[in-house]
Design a protein around this motif. Structure first.
Motif, PDB file in Angstrom:
ATOM      1  N   VAL A 163       0.840  -1.199   0.000  1.00  0.00           N
ATOM      2  CA  VAL A 163       0.000   0.000   0.000  1.00  0.00           C
ATOM      3  C   VAL A 163       0.874   1.247   0.000  1.00  0.00           C
ATOM      4  O   VAL A 163       0.614   2.205  -0.725  1.00  0.00           O
ATOM      5  N   GLY A 164       1.916   1.225   0.806  1.00  0.00           N
ATOM      6  CA  GLY A 164       2.821   2.372   0.851  1.00  0.00           C
ATOM      7  C   GLY A 164       3.405   2.679  -0.516  1.00  0.00           C
ATOM      8  O   GLY A 164       3.356   3.821  -0.983  1.00  0.00           O
ATOM      9  N   GLU A 165       3.916   1.633  -1.170  1.00  0.00           N
ATOM     10  CA  GLU A 165       4.494   1.808  -2.507  1.00  0.00           C
ATOM     11  C   GLU A 165       3.446   2.295  -3.504  1.00  0.00           C
ATOM     12  O   GLU A 165       3.712   3.151  -4.348  1.00  0.00           O
ATOM     13  N   ALA A 166       2.241   1.702  -3.419  1.00  0.00           N
ATOM     14  CA  ALA A 166       1.177   2.061  -4.366  1.00  0.00           C
ATOM     15  C   ALA A 166       0.826   3.530  -4.246  1.00  0.00           C
ATOM     16  O   ALA A 166       0.653   4.239  -5.247  1.00  0.00           O
ATOM     17  N   ILE A 167       0.742   4.034  -2.994  1.00  0.00           N
ATOM     18  CA  ILE A 167       0.376   5.441  -2.786  1.00  0.00           C
ATOM     19  C   ILE A 167       1.470   6.354  -3.332  1.00  0.00           C
ATOM     20  O   ILE A 167       1.191   7.321  -4.052  1.00  0.00           O
ATOM     21  N   THR A 168       2.726   6.025  -3.030  1.00  0.00           N
ATOM     22  CA  THR A 168       3.837   6.832  -3.526  1.00  0.00           C
ATOM     23  C   THR A 168       3.810   6.940  -5.053  1.00  0.00           C
ATOM     24  O   THR A 168       3.926   8.023  -5.622  1.00  0.00           O
ATOM     25  N   ARG A 169       3.632   5.783  -5.710  1.00  0.00           N
ATOM     26  CA  ARG A 169       3.647   5.756  -7.185  1.00  0.00           C
ATOM     27  C   ARG A 169       2.459   6.503  -7.773  1.00  0.00           C
ATOM     28  O   ARG A 169       2.592   7.206  -8.757  1.00  0.00           O
ATOM     29  N   SER A 170       1.259   6.319  -7.176  1.00  0.00           N
ATOM     30  CA  SER A 170       0.073   6.989  -7.722  1.00  0.00           C
ATOM     31  C   SER A 170       0.235   8.489  -7.649  1.00  0.00           C
ATOM     32  O   SER A 170      -0.094   9.214  -8.592  1.00  0.00           O
ATOM     33  N   GLN A 171       0.740   8.952  -6.489  1.00  0.00           N
ATOM     34  CA  GLN A 171       0.924  10.404  -6.351  1.00  0.00           C
ATOM     35  C   GLN A 171       1.849  10.929  -7.423  1.00  0.00           C
ATOM     36  O   GLN A 171       1.592  11.968  -8.024  1.00  0.00           O
ATOM     37  N   ALA A 172       2.934  10.186  -7.704  1.00  0.00           N
ATOM     38  CA  ALA A 172       3.880  10.619  -8.727  1.00  0.00           C
ATOM     39  C   ALA A 172       3.218  10.687 -10.100  1.00  0.00           C
ATOM     40  O   ALA A 172       3.388  11.656 -10.846  1.00  0.00           O
ATOM     41  N   VAL A 173       2.419   9.644 -10.421  1.00  0.00           N
ATOM     42  CA  VAL A 173       1.759   9.611 -11.730  1.00  0.00           C
ATOM     43  C   VAL A 173       0.797  10.775 -11.877  1.00  0.00           C
ATOM     44  O   VAL A 173       0.766  11.458 -12.908  1.00  0.00           O
ATOM     45  N   ILE A 174      -0.006  11.022 -10.846  1.00  0.00           N
ATOM     46  CA  ILE A 174      -1.004  12.098 -10.935  1.00  0.00           C
ATOM     47  C   ILE A 174      -0.308  13.457 -11.034  1.00  0.00           C
ATOM     48  O   ILE A 174      -0.709  14.320 -11.815  1.00  0.00           O
ATOM     49  N   ALA A 175       0.775  13.624 -10.269  1.00  0.00           N
ATOM     50  CA  ALA A 175       1.487  14.899 -10.294  1.00  0.00           C
ATOM     51  C   ALA A 175       2.062  15.192 -11.681  1.00  0.00           C
ATOM     52  O   ALA A 175       2.168  16.345 -12.101  1.00  0.00           O
ATOM     53  N   GLU A 176       2.397  14.120 -12.428  1.00  0.00           N
ATOM     54  CA  GLU A 176       3.005  14.311 -13.747  1.00  0.00           C
ATOM     55  C   GLU A 176       1.986  14.450 -14.860  1.00  0.00           C
ATOM     56  O   GLU A 176       2.359  14.729 -16.005  1.00  0.00           O
ATOM     57  N   HIS A 177       0.712  14.183 -14.589  1.00  0.00           N
ATOM     58  CA  HIS A 177      -0.306  14.222 -15.633  1.00  0.00           C
ATOM     59  C   HIS A 177      -1.430  15.159 -15.237  1.00  0.00           C
ATOM     60  O   HIS A 177      -2.360  14.766 -14.541  1.00  0.00           O
ATOM     61  N   ASP A 178      -1.334  16.411 -15.742  1.00  0.00           N
ATOM     62  CA  ASP A 178      -2.289  17.445 -15.358  1.00  0.00           C
ATOM     63  C   ASP A 178      -3.724  17.030 -15.649  1.00  0.00           C
ATOM     64  O   ASP A 178      -4.626  17.326 -14.870  1.00  0.00           O
ATOM     65  N   GLY A 179      -3.915  16.336 -16.792  1.00  0.00           N
ATOM     66  CA  GLY A 179      -5.267  15.933 -17.189  1.00  0.00           C
ATOM     67  C   GLY A 179      -5.898  15.051 -16.125  1.00  0.00           C
ATOM     68  O   GLY A 179      -7.055  15.254 -15.747  1.00  0.00           O
ATOM     69  N   LEU A 180      -5.131  14.086 -15.631  1.00  0.00           N
ATOM     70  CA  LEU A 180      -5.648  13.170 -14.605  1.00  0.00           C
ATOM     71  C   LEU A 180      -5.928  13.926 -13.305  1.00  0.00           C
ATOM     72  O   LEU A 180      -6.964  13.717 -12.668  1.00  0.00           O
ATOM     73  N   ALA A 181      -4.991  14.798 -12.914  1.00  0.00           N
ATOM     74  CA  ALA A 181      -5.158  15.569 -11.677  1.00  0.00           C
ATOM     75  C   ALA A 181      -6.424  16.417 -11.755  1.00  0.00           C
ATOM     76  O   ALA A 181      -7.246  16.433 -10.822  1.00  0.00           O
ATOM     77  N   GLU A 182      -6.589  17.090 -12.879  1.00  0.00           N
ATOM     78  CA  GLU A 182      -7.767  17.933 -13.125  1.00  0.00           C
ATOM     79  C   GLU A 182      -9.057  17.117 -13.036  1.00  0.00           C
ATOM     80  O   GLU A 182     -10.045  17.538 -12.435  1.00  0.00           O
ATOM     81  N   LEU A 183      -9.012  15.932 -13.672  1.00  0.00           N
ATOM     82  CA  LEU A 183     -10.177  15.044 -13.687  1.00  0.00           C
ATOM     83  C   LEU A 183     -10.604  14.696 -12.262  1.00  0.00           C
ATOM     84  O   LEU A 183     -11.789  14.701 -11.930  1.00  0.00           O
ATOM     85  N   ILE A 184      -9.621  14.415 -11.410  1.00  0.00           N
ATOM     86  CA  ILE A 184      -9.930  14.019 -10.037  1.00  0.00           C
ATOM     87  C   ILE A 184     -10.466  15.194  -9.224  1.00  0.00           C
ATOM     88  O   ILE A 184     -11.488  15.084  -8.534  1.00  0.00           O
ATOM     89  N   ILE A 185      -9.797  16.323  -9.340  1.00  0.00           N
ATOM     90  CA  ILE A 185     -10.223  17.502  -8.574  1.00  0.00           C
ATOM     91  C   ILE A 185     -11.618  17.944  -9.019  1.00  0.00           C
ATOM     92  O   ILE A 185     -12.518  18.149  -8.189  1.00  0.00           O
ATOM     93  N   THR A 186     -11.820  18.052 -10.346  1.00  0.00           N
ATOM     94  CA  THR A 186     -13.124  18.474 -10.853  1.00  0.00           C
ATOM     95  C   THR A 186     -14.197  17.468 -10.466  1.00  0.00           C
ATOM     96  O   THR A 186     -15.295  17.831 -10.048  1.00  0.00           O
ATOM     97  N   GLY A 187     -13.868  16.180 -10.625  1.00  0.00           N
ATOM     98  CA  GLY A 187     -14.851  15.125 -10.352  1.00  0.00           C
ATOM     99  C   GLY A 187     -15.274  15.095  -8.895  1.00  0.00           C
ATOM    100  O   GLY A 187     -16.464  14.975  -8.592  1.00  0.00           O
ATOM    101  N   THR A 188     -14.327  15.234  -7.976  1.00  0.00           N
ATOM    102  CA  THR A 188     -14.669  15.134  -6.555  1.00  0.00           C
ATOM    103  C   THR A 188     -15.246  16.442  -6.040  1.00  0.00           C
ATOM    104  O   THR A 188     -15.844  16.464  -4.965  1.00  0.00           O
TER     105      THR A 188
END
Lengths: 216, 216
Positions: A163-188
């Motif tokens: 779980v620790g590794e998964a969270i670290t990696r997901s955060q990195a992926v989202i931080a590098e992809h504005d579209g995904l980050a935007e999708l999450i912020i707008t969606g929630t």
């Protein structure tokens, strides 16, 4: 709800398509650790199911005018790093990783899918359907722990590391992809919404650890 | 033609079921050697097709009252030894092995299938259907040889080594399974018939090497 950028949809389908390809790889590798021919065949069948999902996603990417390989490429490094850093050394670690890790990933992708328009929402939900792995993993892990109680502590530790590794990696992926980050912020809706999303994912994870007979 | 012993049918379906499982393993492993994501996904898809065949065979074994794991068990050691001793070290060696090795094995199984009653004859012919691997391998290998002629000699040598190992292993398997040996002798009629069977398999092999652009 505003429509997500087409780029965000391609990003999500791309990361999922690559995730299915690595799931295939990993299940195929874990199959070789199986103590019985029946277990090995069971894992191989699940790997084959992941590839069927991968094919559905690449077909949809092509339909959207995207090149599947190009859509997957930005995510290969993060996902490969995750798998390299959490390589199971035993059959049971492989099963816990498949159940706990894939479950966590699936919950996360499902949350994001809710923000997608059709037909992509349904497609994502469909490819996230469990391929029979969950029941199989739960059965094998519980039986192993019953036979040897000392396994529980070690596997619980392994689950927390995943779980620790998964969270670290997901955060990195989202931080590098504005579209995904935007999708999450707008969606929630807002940061409180993001918090609730994380709560939901965390409590489902706790539930899964308990199902396996492990302390979350 | 006399009916083969039921044991011989179970033997043949058992060895094939395990052959499909190892084909899955091998394709999954070779997929990781692929130079591109597209090549990797193509091999993963072929691996998934082998598992579909494996499932068909195990279902038929169950129908016949045989335990699939028990039916496969007598053949695991011979097939594993073959694959261990012919482990490809490059992407191209893997493709040559898949095309030349699987082609040879398929020809051999097809010859034996001709002696089986229905529905097993059709089932065997169906699971031996090419899963798209042949065209893919031919295309990739020919392109690589065109780009670097020196590869042709090395890959031809590799092809000859594969055949040598395959023949050694098949003889050992047949010698250890009276039912299979009997099936072949009875099916072909006599030793001259066995000779013609070997001739047909050899000439198909020569044809495949030529198709790849390799000296047989």
């Amino acid at each position: 709800m505003s429509q997500p950028e087409p780029g965000a949809v391609v990003d999500l389908l791309g990361v999922l398509a690559y995730a299915e390809l690595t799931a295939f790889d990993r299940l195929a590798e874990d199959a070789r650790l199986a103590p019985t021919l029946t277990g090995r065949a069971a894992l191989a069948r699940m790997a084959a199911a992941e590839i069927a999902h991968h094919v559905r996603l690449t077909e949809r990417l092509t339909e959207l005018g995207a090149d599947p390989a190009a859509a997957m490429a930005p995510f290969t490094s993060a996902l490969d790093t995750f798998h390299e850093s959490t390589r199971p050394s035993t059959w049971l670690e492989g099963l816990v990783k498949a159940y706990v890790g894939d479950g966590l990933a699936a919950d996360f992708y499902r949350e994001i899918a809710a923000f997608l328009p059709e037909p992509d929402r349904d497609l994502v939900l469909e490819v996230l359907d469990d391929t029979g792995h969950a029941d199989f993993a739960v059965r094998e892990v519980r039986a192993a722990i019953e036979a040897d109680r000392r396994l529980a502590g070690r596997l619980a530790l392994w689950g927390r590391r995943l779980v620790g590794e998964a969270i670290t990696r997901s955060q990195a992926v989202i931080a590098e992809h504005d579209g995904l980050a935007e999708l999450i912020i707008t969606g929630t809706g807002d940061l409180a919404g993001v918090g609730r999303l994380i709560d939901r994912i965390t409590s489902a994870h706790t539930q899964r650890m308990t199902t396996l007979g492990l302390n979350p």
